[in-house]
Each structure stands twice: as structure tokens, then as C-alpha cells.
Write an enzyme that holds these catalytic residues in place. Structure first.
Site, PDB file in Angstrom:
ATOM      1  N   ARG A  60      40.720  39.270  44.403  1.00  0.00           N
ATOM      2  CA  ARG A  60      41.091  39.905  43.064  1.00  0.00           C
ATOM      3  C   ARG A  60      42.726  39.650  42.653  1.00  0.00           C
ATOM      4  O   ARG A  60      43.252  39.304  41.677  1.00  0.00           O
ATOM      5  CB  ARG A  60      40.757  41.212  42.650  1.00  0.00           C
ATOM      6  CG  ARG A  60      39.328  41.501  42.464  1.00  0.00           C
ATOM      7  CD  ARG A  60      38.815  42.729  43.142  1.00  0.00           C
ATOM      8  NE  ARG A  60      38.699  42.682  44.515  1.00  0.00           N
ATOM      9  CZ  ARG A  60      37.813  42.015  45.341  1.00  0.00           C
ATOM     10  NH1 ARG A  60      36.904  41.417  44.591  1.00  0.00           N
ATOM     11  NH2 ARG A  60      37.891  41.739  46.478  1.00  0.00           N
ATOM     12  N   THR A  61      43.297  40.371  43.499  1.00  0.00           N
ATOM     13  CA  THR A  61      44.904  40.449  43.293  1.00  0.00           C
ATOM     14  C   THR A  61      45.615  39.139  43.090  1.00  0.00           C
ATOM     15  O   THR A  61      46.093  38.752  42.118  1.00  0.00           O
ATOM     16  CB  THR A  61      45.531  41.380  44.379  1.00  0.00           C
ATOM     17  OG1 THR A  61      44.879  42.488  44.475  1.00  0.00           O
ATOM     18  CG2 THR A  61      47.083  41.513  43.924  1.00  0.00           C
ATOM     19  N   LYS A  89      56.589  27.680  62.292  1.00  0.00           N
ATOM     20  CA  LYS A  89      57.723  26.973  63.186  1.00  0.00           C
ATOM     21  C   LYS A  89      58.377  28.133  63.867  1.00  0.00           C
ATOM     22  O   LYS A  89      59.603  27.910  64.062  1.00  0.00           O
ATOM     23  CB  LYS A  89      58.266  26.018  62.279  1.00  0.00           C
ATOM     24  CG  LYS A  89      57.676  24.579  61.966  1.00  0.00           C
ATOM     25  CD  LYS A  89      58.409  23.847  61.184  1.00  0.00           C
ATOM     26  CE  LYS A  89      57.803  23.027  60.109  1.00  0.00           C
ATOM     27  NZ  LYS A  89      58.690  22.554  58.961  1.00  0.00           N
ATOM     28  N   ARG A 110      51.865  40.107  48.868  1.00  0.00           N
ATOM     29  CA  ARG A 110      50.824  40.582  49.556  1.00  0.00           C
ATOM     30  C   ARG A 110      51.000  40.678  51.124  1.00  0.00           C
ATOM     31  O   ARG A 110      51.305  39.372  51.653  1.00  0.00           O
ATOM     32  CB  ARG A 110      49.501  40.304  49.147  1.00  0.00           C
ATOM     33  CG  ARG A 110      48.313  40.455  50.147  1.00  0.00           C
ATOM     34  CD  ARG A 110      47.764  41.793  50.158  1.00  0.00           C
ATOM     35  NE  ARG A 110      47.107  42.339  49.060  1.00  0.00           N
ATOM     36  CZ  ARG A 110      45.797  42.376  48.689  1.00  0.00           C
ATOM     37  NH1 ARG A 110      45.017  42.161  49.448  1.00  0.00           N
ATOM     38  NH2 ARG A 110      45.567  42.822  47.286  1.00  0.00           N
ATOM     39  N   HIS A 138      50.213  49.613  46.363  1.00  0.00           N
ATOM     40  CA  HIS A 138      49.379  48.701  45.784  1.00  0.00           C
ATOM     41  C   HIS A 138      49.576  48.843  44.332  1.00  0.00           C
ATOM     42  O   HIS A 138      48.515  49.370  43.632  1.00  0.00           O
ATOM     43  CB  HIS A 138      47.720  48.462  46.138  1.00  0.00           C
ATOM     44  CG  HIS A 138      47.265  47.101  45.658  1.00  0.00           C
ATOM     45  ND1 HIS A 138      47.881  46.161  44.890  1.00  0.00           N
ATOM     46  CD2 HIS A 138      45.857  46.775  45.854  1.00  0.00           C
ATOM     47  CE1 HIS A 138      47.006  45.311  44.578  1.00  0.00           C
ATOM     48  NE2 HIS A 138      45.897  45.574  45.263  1.00  0.00           N
TER      49      HIS A 138
HETATM   50  N1   CP Z   1      41.436  45.326  44.797  1.00  0.00           N
HETATM   51  C1   CP Z   1      41.973  44.366  45.700  1.00  0.00           C
HETATM   52  O1   CP Z   1      43.241  44.483  46.101  1.00  0.00           O
HETATM   53  O2   CP Z   1      41.268  43.139  46.039  1.00  0.00           O
HETATM   54  P1   CP Z   1      41.720  42.016  46.865  1.00  0.00           P
HETATM   55  O3   CP Z   1      42.208  42.528  48.469  1.00  0.00           O
HETATM   56  O4   CP Z   1      40.706  41.016  46.709  1.00  0.00           O
HETATM   57  O5   CP Z   1      43.018  41.408  46.184  1.00  0.00           O
END
Ligand code: CP
Length: 310
Positions: A60-61, A89, A110, A138
Site C-alpha cells: 500500500r504505502t 557493495k 520505509r 508511520h
Molecule cells: N499499511 C501499510 O503500511 O501497508 P504496507 O506495509 O503494504 O505499505
């Protein structure tokens, strides 16, 4: 409100109540339910580049940021497999950030390590958006959760939100609880005793005089406007035997339909494993897929705001 340009979005605690409401209001400008003609969005950030660095898996993110960037006219660079980059590397995290900093206009990160987004923001000159840093934060998920609650309930004050599942490791519930504590929201926590909401978060709720209750089971007489179910985070457990003992304790099976019929709206940040029975998906109050879609509008708004294009 003009203070989003160039700003890092690292921690939901960095946003005031007014700033949160401003982002949610801005997201409406990208939501086809509110704006029928959205073609002008495709030009808002033309010529700008989003650098998406995903050191940890995401559906999703990552995909909604990719879609959001393109919907407002941006180009995209980045990776979702660090092993395909010079990190393989031995290049350091900081050097990798420095390089993307010189190619992109906003960096979306992320990473499995808590604090990594802050570390990236200390190195990068362009705005850094935290797309999830380990068990820590998040914030764009929190904003889309709030957007969903506001859109469904029509308000953020005077409601009850229950958070269930992995309240210990779940970064989404930590941040959502803190964000909700800025509004007049009663909070209910439902989890296995070993996955309780950590004291550091309940201490904040106490200091803000937030009304909250804790349960180790779904109460028979369950009254809430929203139930936010979460996945038990296998990847955060040191002891997998502990995970196996706990993982199936808080599953919503078909019997939860009676609460949906009563008007409880069921949310989940997704991905789900087995904690919501798929037979509930078709119920109008099972809103987790709508919730994921809302992420697109919130992320379009945030990108446009930090780029100073709104
Ligand atoms: N809700 C969420 O962060 O989903 P993903 O880990 O798929 O991005």
C-alpha cells in the site's frame, strides 16, 4: 497555512491538531468523492521527482506513493530491493541518502530500523517523509486513518475508537492513539496481555486526560464507532514460539458481523493475515479497502504540501 513547504514528516507528534486538520482538509481536494474534476492535479508538481527508498516490503504505502506522485505530475526514482543497489557493495545508509538527495525533490523512506527516517532527514536537504520506520512511526498511515475516520463519522470529536490486536509492536496503533488523543475521542484497547499498549503511550493519554479502557478480550457489550484491527507483527518478535502462542487469539470471525450490523465500522491498516474473516469484506461497514484507497489522496496532499505546490 504555509509552513509545510520543505518540511520533513517524520513523527505524527510533530504535527499540531491544526496542522493535522489542514492536511485532512487538503486531502479532500484530491478525493473524487469531493472533487469530480481532478485533472488539474496532474500538473501540480510537474518536473519534480520523488525518491522512494523502500528497505522493507510494502504494498500500500509504496504503490500509493508511486500513484500519488504520478497523479500530481511527478517523476519517480528509487528502489524496493536494497540488494540491487550499491548497498550490496557496502555503501552506507547515509551515503545512499546523500545520493538520492541530489537527484530527487522529496524522499520517501520505509526502513526496518526505528529512527532511520530521522537519521535520513538529518542528512538530506530535501523533505523526508517517513513511510514506516520499524516499530516506531508511520505518520502517513495515521493521517489516512484519521482521514478515513473523519470521512466516515463526519467528525473527530465525540466518538469512540477501539484498537485491537498487536498494540505492543504495532506502529500504526501507537501513532493513531497519540493522534486521536488530540481530539475528544474515547479509546478502547483490546489485546493479549503480552501485546498491551505500552506504558509510554498510556502515560501520554493520562497526561492529556484521555478517557480509555483496556480489555484482554472483545467485550460482550461492545460499543464503539470504529474498531481498528491489527496484525500480530511476526517480524518484531524475538521468540517465534511466543508469536505462535499469541497470533490467533484476536481473530474477528464471521460472528463479528452482528457488530457491523449495529454500525461499528471495521478498519485495518492491512496487510491482514487471518485476523479478519474475508466473509466480512462485503459488509458496508468493513471499510479497510476504502481506508487504503484514502491513502492515495492523503499522500497526494502531503507531497504537494511539502513541495510547496499548494
Ligand atoms: N499499511 C501499510 O503500511 O501497508 P504496507 O506495509 O503494504 O505499505
Amino acid at each position: 497555512m504555509k509552513n509545510f513547504k520543505g518540511r520533513d514528516i517524520i513523527d505524527i507528534k510533530d504535527l499540531s491538531k491544526e496542522e493535522i486538520l489542514f492536511v485532512l482538509k487538503t486531502a479532500k481536494r484530491f478525493d473524487p468523492e469531493f472533487v469530480k474534476k481532478d485533472r488539474s492535479n496532474y500538473e501540480i508538481a510537474q518536473g519534480k521527482i520523488a525518491g522512494l527508498l523502500f528497505f522493507e516490503p510494502s504494498t500500500r504505502t509504496e504503490q500509493s506513493f508511486r500513484a500519488a506522485a504520478q497523479k500530481i505530475g511527478m517523476g519517480i526514482i528509487g528502489f524496493n530491493d536494497p540488494e540491487s543497489t550499491s548497498i550490496h557493495k557496502g555503501e552506507s545508509f547515509k551515503d545512499t541518502i546523500r545520493i538520492i538527495d541530489s537527484y530527487a525533490d522529496v524522499l520517501i523512506l520505509r526502513h526496518p530500523q526505528g529512527g532511520s527516517a530521522k537519521e535520513a532527514a538529518e542528512v538530506a536537504e530535501i523533505p523526508v517523509i517517513n513511510a514506516g520506520d520499524g516499530p516506531n512511526q508511520h505518520p502517513t498511515q495515521t493521517l489516512l486513518d484519521l482521514y478515513t475516520i473523519l470521512k466516515e463519522a463526519g467528525k473527530l470529536d465525540g466518538i469512540t475508537v477501539a484498537l485491537m490486536g498487536d498494540l505492543k509492536y504495532g506502529r500504526t496503533v501507537h501513532a493513531l492513539s497519540l493522534a486521536l488523543s488530540r481530539f475528544k475521542v474515547k479509546q478502547i484497547f483490546i489485546s493479549h496481555p503480552k501485546l498491551k499498549m505500552p506504558d509510554e503511550f498510556t502515560a501520554i493519554l493520562k497526561s492529556r486526560e484521555v478517557e480509555y479502557e483496556e480489555f484482554d478480550h472483545l467485550p460482550q457489550k461492545f460499543e464503539a464507532d470504529f474498531l481498528y484491527q491489527t496484525r500480530v507483527q511476526k517480524e518484531r518478535f524475538g521468540d517465534l514460539n511466543e508469536y505462535k502462542k499469541i497470533k490467533d487469539k484476536f481473530i474477528l470471525d464471521a460472528s463479528f458481523r452482528k457488530y457491523l450490523d449495529q454500525g461499528v465500522k471495521l478498519m485495518h491498516p492491512l496487510p491482514r493475515i487471518n485476523e479478519i474473516d474475508p466473509t466480512l469484506d462485503s459488509h458496508q461497514n468493513a471499510i479497510y479497502f476504502k481506508q487504503a484507497r484514502n491513502g492515495l489522496y492523503v499522500r497526494e496532499a502531503l507531497l504537494a504540501l511539502v513541495l510547496g505546490r499548494l
